[in-house]
Scaffold this motif. Structure first.
Motif, mmCIF file in Angstrom:
data_model
loop_
_atom_site.group_PDB
_atom_site.id
_atom_site.type_symbol
_atom_site.label_atom_id
_atom_site.label_comp_id
_atom_site.label_asym_id
_atom_site.label_seq_id
_atom_site.Cartn_x
_atom_site.Cartn_y
_atom_site.Cartn_z
ATOM 1 N N PRO A 10 3.466 -1.213 3.933
ATOM 2 C CA PRO A 10 3.493 0.184 3.488
ATOM 3 C C PRO A 10 4.716 0.452 2.602
ATOM 4 C CG PRO A 10 3.203 0.020 5.878
ATOM 5 C CD PRO A 10 3.616 -1.326 5.392
ATOM 6 N N LEU A 12 -4.438 2.323 8.133
ATOM 7 C CA LEU A 12 -3.858 1.046 7.698
ATOM 8 C C LEU A 12 -4.179 -0.111 8.645
ATOM 9 C CD1 LEU A 12 -0.434 1.981 6.085
ATOM 10 C CD2 LEU A 12 -2.653 1.568 5.007
ATOM 11 N N THR A 49 -2.023 6.988 2.950
ATOM 12 C CA THR A 49 -1.580 5.898 3.818
ATOM 13 C C THR A 49 -0.593 6.388 4.862
ATOM 14 O OG1 THR A 49 0.228 5.256 2.331
ATOM 15 C CG2 THR A 49 -1.923 4.219 1.974
ATOM 16 N N ASN A 50 0.093 7.480 4.568
ATOM 17 C CA ASN A 50 1.042 8.053 5.524
ATOM 18 C C ASN A 50 0.424 9.135 6.391
ATOM 19 O OD1 ASN A 50 3.339 6.548 4.575
ATOM 20 N ND2 ASN A 50 3.392 7.875 2.789
ATOM 21 N N VAL A 95 0.854 -1.189 0.000
ATOM 22 C CA VAL A 95 0.000 0.000 0.000
ATOM 23 C C VAL A 95 0.888 1.237 0.000
ATOM 24 C CG1 VAL A 95 -1.989 -1.071 1.117
ATOM 25 C CG2 VAL A 95 -0.170 -0.123 2.526
#
Length: 207
Positions: free
Chosen positions: A137, A124, A117-118, A112
């Motif tokens: 990640p 997540l 996502t960060n 991902v």
């Protein structure tokens, strides 16, 4: 893509938009504190959310759909609204993953990447729980461009060594969340059928 390979996937409008909207409009805790709160078991005040702020692409392709907040009570907090929206994003990916499994079979691990996502605290772990798979990640920027480059290299330089990509710590699904998220998905499926107008199946674009 070519006679030997196909690229399939699903498209969503409101993942980064939805989390950015929440962070802009709600009085949320700082990211580290928010992630800590989301790691705790949820209470009963978490609403059901359909996350279509700008319409739905996969899997229903209803461009006129808009976001819905359902079962919002007086006890609901900003964190509850945030959690409900994250669960709705997970639900969108669950629907896409289910269709992709029909084409390519089940998976037990996925990479991902991307800004959200960060930057979206707690997303997540919930996504790993909802999909029931390990998530890795990818920490490089423009991670989707790497996939494009790999596809191109298969044609123009098939024997060239591929560079390794930097990744974060693998996120594993928590088995104690599976039953709750399964119930949540059933409730969201029911809400979707109730409020999003159906369109003829023949008018939907392919996944």
């Amino acid at each position: 893509m070519n006679s030997r390979q196909s690229l399939v996937g699903g498209a969503t409008n409101d993942v980064g938009r939805a989390t950015s909207w929440l962070q802009r409009e709600l009085r949320l805790p700082e990211p580290d504190e928010l992630a800590r709160l989301l790691a705790a078991p949820p209470g009963d005040a978490v609403p059901l959310v359909l996350p279509f702020l700008t319409g739905e692409r996969s899997t229903g392709w209803v461009g006129s759909a808009r976001a819905t907040l359902h079962k919002v009570g007086f006890a609901a907090t900003a964190v509850d609204l945030y959690r409900g929206t994250l669960e709705a994003i997970v639900w969108s990916f669950q629907r896409i993953a289910e269709q992709l499994a029909v084409v390519g079979g089940p998976v037990d691990r996925a990479s991902v990447g991307g800004r959200v996502t960060n930057e979206a605290p707690g997303l997540l772990p919930l996504l790993a729980d909802g999909l029931g798979i390990d998530l890795v990640p990818v920490t490089i920027k423009r991670s989707t461009l790497r996939g494009t480059a790999l596809v191109a290299l298969d044609v123009i330089a098939p024997d060239e060594k591929r560079a390794d990509v930097t990744t974060g710590q693998t996120i594993r699904p928590r088995s104690d969340q599976a039953d709750r998220l399964a119930r949540r998905r059933a409730e969201l499926d029911e809400l979707y059928r109730a409020v999003v107008p159906a369109i003829p199946s023949g008018s939907r674009p392919p996944l």
